[in-house]
Design a protein around this motif. Structure first.
Motif, PDB file in Angstrom:
ATOM      1  N   GLU A  28       0.814  -1.218   0.000  1.00 56.98           N
ATOM      2  CA  GLU A  28       0.000   0.000   0.000  1.00 56.98           C
ATOM      3  C   GLU A  28       0.847   1.269   0.000  1.00 56.98           C
ATOM      4  O   GLU A  28       0.452   2.271  -0.573  1.00 56.98           O
ATOM      5  N   SER A  29       2.029   1.213   0.627  1.00 54.00           N
ATOM      6  CA  SER A  29       2.870   2.413   0.664  1.00 54.00           C
ATOM      7  C   SER A  29       3.465   2.736  -0.704  1.00 54.00           C
ATOM      8  O   SER A  29       3.677   3.898  -1.038  1.00 54.00           O
ATOM      9  N   LYS A  30       3.728   1.710  -1.507  1.00 57.43           N
ATOM     10  CA  LYS A  30       4.266   1.929  -2.859  1.00 57.43           C
ATOM     11  C   LYS A  30       3.177   1.873  -3.922  1.00 57.43           C
ATOM     12  O   LYS A  30       3.436   2.137  -5.089  1.00 57.43           O
ATOM     13  N   ASN A  31       1.981   1.439  -3.505  1.00 59.58           N
ATOM     14  CA  ASN A  31       0.845   1.288  -4.406  1.00 59.58           C
ATOM     15  C   ASN A  31       1.188   0.384  -5.594  1.00 59.58           C
ATOM     16  O   ASN A  31       0.944   0.726  -6.746  1.00 59.58           O
ATOM     17  N   GLU A  32       1.795  -0.778  -5.274  1.00 58.64           N
ATOM     18  CA  GLU A  32       2.159  -1.715  -6.334  1.00 58.64           C
ATOM     19  C   GLU A  32       2.131  -3.151  -5.835  1.00 58.64           C
ATOM     20  O   GLU A  32       2.209  -3.410  -4.637  1.00 58.64           O
ATOM     21  N   GLU A  33       2.009  -4.077  -6.801  1.00 58.01           N
ATOM     22  CA  GLU A  33       2.066  -5.494  -6.485  1.00 58.01           C
ATOM     23  C   GLU A  33       3.518  -5.952  -6.571  1.00 58.01           C
ATOM     24  O   GLU A  33       4.241  -5.562  -7.495  1.00 58.01           O
ATOM     25  N   ILE A  34       3.916  -6.783  -5.625  1.00 59.82           N
ATOM     26  CA  ILE A  34       5.282  -7.312  -5.594  1.00 59.82           C
ATOM     27  C   ILE A  34       5.188  -8.820  -5.377  1.00 59.82           C
ATOM     28  O   ILE A  34       4.352  -9.285  -4.593  1.00 59.82           O
ATOM     29  N   VAL A  35       6.053  -9.555  -6.057  1.00 69.73           N
ATOM     30  CA  VAL A  35       6.095 -11.007  -5.896  1.00 69.73           C
ATOM     31  C   VAL A  35       7.360 -11.380  -5.130  1.00 69.73           C
ATOM     32  O   VAL A  35       8.461 -10.958  -5.494  1.00 69.73           O
ATOM     33  N   TYR A  36       7.179 -12.150  -4.065  1.00 74.99           N
ATOM     34  CA  TYR A  36       8.294 -12.633  -3.259  1.00 74.99           C
ATOM     35  C   TYR A  36       8.259 -14.147  -3.222  1.00 74.99           C
ATOM     36  O   TYR A  36       7.191 -14.751  -3.243  1.00 74.99           O
ATOM     37  N   LYS A  37       9.439 -14.736  -3.145  1.00 71.01           N
ATOM     38  CA  LYS A  37       9.550 -16.173  -2.891  1.00 71.01           C
ATOM     39  C   LYS A  37      10.340 -16.320  -1.598  1.00 71.01           C
ATOM     40  O   LYS A  37      11.415 -15.735  -1.460  1.00 71.01           O
ATOM     41  N   LEU A  38       9.813 -17.084  -0.646  1.00 68.46           N
ATOM     42  CA  LEU A  38      10.478 -17.276   0.637  1.00 68.46           C
ATOM     43  C   LEU A  38      11.489 -18.412   0.529  1.00 68.46           C
ATOM     44  O   LEU A  38      11.126 -19.541   0.174  1.00 68.46           O
ATOM     45  N   VAL A  39      12.730 -18.094   0.821  1.00 71.24           N
ATOM     46  CA  VAL A  39      13.834 -19.040   0.677  1.00 71.24           C
ATOM     47  C   VAL A  39      14.699 -19.016   1.936  1.00 71.24           C
ATOM     48  O   VAL A  39      14.436 -18.251   2.862  1.00 71.24           O
ATOM     49  N   THR A  40      15.743 -19.819   1.955  1.00 70.76           N
ATOM     50  CA  THR A  40      16.681 -19.802   3.074  1.00 70.76           C
ATOM     51  C   THR A  40      17.539 -18.548   2.989  1.00 70.76           C
ATOM     52  O   THR A  40      17.627 -17.906   1.944  1.00 70.76           O
ATOM     53  N   SER A  41      18.188 -18.219   4.089  1.00 68.01           N
ATOM     54  CA  SER A  41      19.027 -17.021   4.104  1.00 68.01           C
ATOM     55  C   SER A  41      20.183 -17.133   3.114  1.00 68.01           C
ATOM     56  O   SER A  41      20.648 -16.135   2.585  1.00 68.01           O
ATOM     57  N   GLU A  42      20.645 -18.360   2.836  1.00 69.29           N
ATOM     58  CA  GLU A  42      21.741 -18.547   1.878  1.00 69.29           C
ATOM     59  C   GLU A  42      21.316 -18.232   0.446  1.00 69.29           C
ATOM     60  O   GLU A  42      22.137 -17.862  -0.381  1.00 69.29           O
ATOM     61  N   GLU A  43      20.043 -18.391   0.138  1.00 73.04           N
ATOM     62  CA  GLU A  43      19.542 -18.177  -1.224  1.00 73.04           C
ATOM     63  C   GLU A  43      19.012 -16.766  -1.461  1.00 73.04           C
ATOM     64  O   GLU A  43      18.735 -16.399  -2.597  1.00 73.04           O
ATOM     65  N   SER A  44      18.803 -15.994  -0.399  1.00 77.64           N
ATOM     66  CA  SER A  44      18.094 -14.728  -0.542  1.00 77.64           C
ATOM     67  C   SER A  44      18.814 -13.758  -1.484  1.00 77.64           C
ATOM     68  O   SER A  44      20.022 -13.653  -1.498  1.00 77.64           O
ATOM     69  N   ASP A  45      18.014 -13.075  -2.288  1.00 81.86           N
ATOM     70  CA  ASP A  45      18.482 -12.056  -3.229  1.00 81.86           C
ATOM     71  C   ASP A  45      17.284 -11.157  -3.523  1.00 81.86           C
ATOM     72  O   ASP A  45      16.444 -11.482  -4.362  1.00 81.86           O
TER      73      ASP A  45
END
Length: 157
Positions: free
Chosen positions: A91-108
């Motif tokens: 709501e603060s950016k007024n946009e849709e965002i897609v996230y994938k939840l991964v391990t900390s080693e994979e995060s980007d």
């Protein structure tokens, strides 16, 4: 545990073990041969590196054990969990965002891969489609609404 993470952790462990058992003892032996250890910078640096390598090896082995214990059957089928791909409306950016939840080693973050331990990851874990959550990030508070959810089980089918 995803194979690429396991392989990356195993490679780092192997490299650090080689350094600990081969390279560092040779550096320490060479530094000892130079004489007075109280003012020997090479000796002190090698000993400090040895402590760091031991600590890092401990961390990596602990993480391998933690990841090996992840039981995919315990991940919910109808809520946000590890491996889920989540579409949220920020709501603060007024946009849709897609996230994938991964391990900390994979995060980007630039690829939309966020850790389950990140502020956003923690905020959306356990949420269902239609739920709204507020997350505190370094850039301020953000209200996120869960629009779409594809769990790790859905993706496997």
């Amino acid at each position: 545990m995803p194979e690429k993470i396991k392989k990356r952790l195993e490679e780092e462990i192997k490299q650090l073990e080689y350094e600990l058992t081969t390279e560092l003892p040779a550096e320490i032996k060479k530094a000892v041969a130079l004489g007075d250890l109280s003012e020997n910078a090479e000796y002190h640096m090698a000993k400090q590196r040895q402590v760091f390598v031991n600590a890092r090896l401990g961390q990596l082995k602990k993480r391998m054990g933690e990841l090996a214990m992840v039981n995919l059957t315990n991940i919910p089928h109808d809520k946000v969990g590890f491996g889920a791909t989540v579409t949220v409306f920020d709501e603060s950016k007024n946009e849709e965002i897609v996230y994938k939840l991964v391990t900390s080693e994979e995060s980007d973050v630039s690829q939309g891969l966020i850790s389950t331990t990140s502020p956003i990851g923690r905020a959306i874990l356990g949420k269902k489609v239609g739920d709204t959550t507020t997350v505190v990030t370094p850039n301020g508070k953000r209200d996120l609404e869960i629009l779409k959810l594809v769990t790790i089980h859905d993706a496997a089918e």
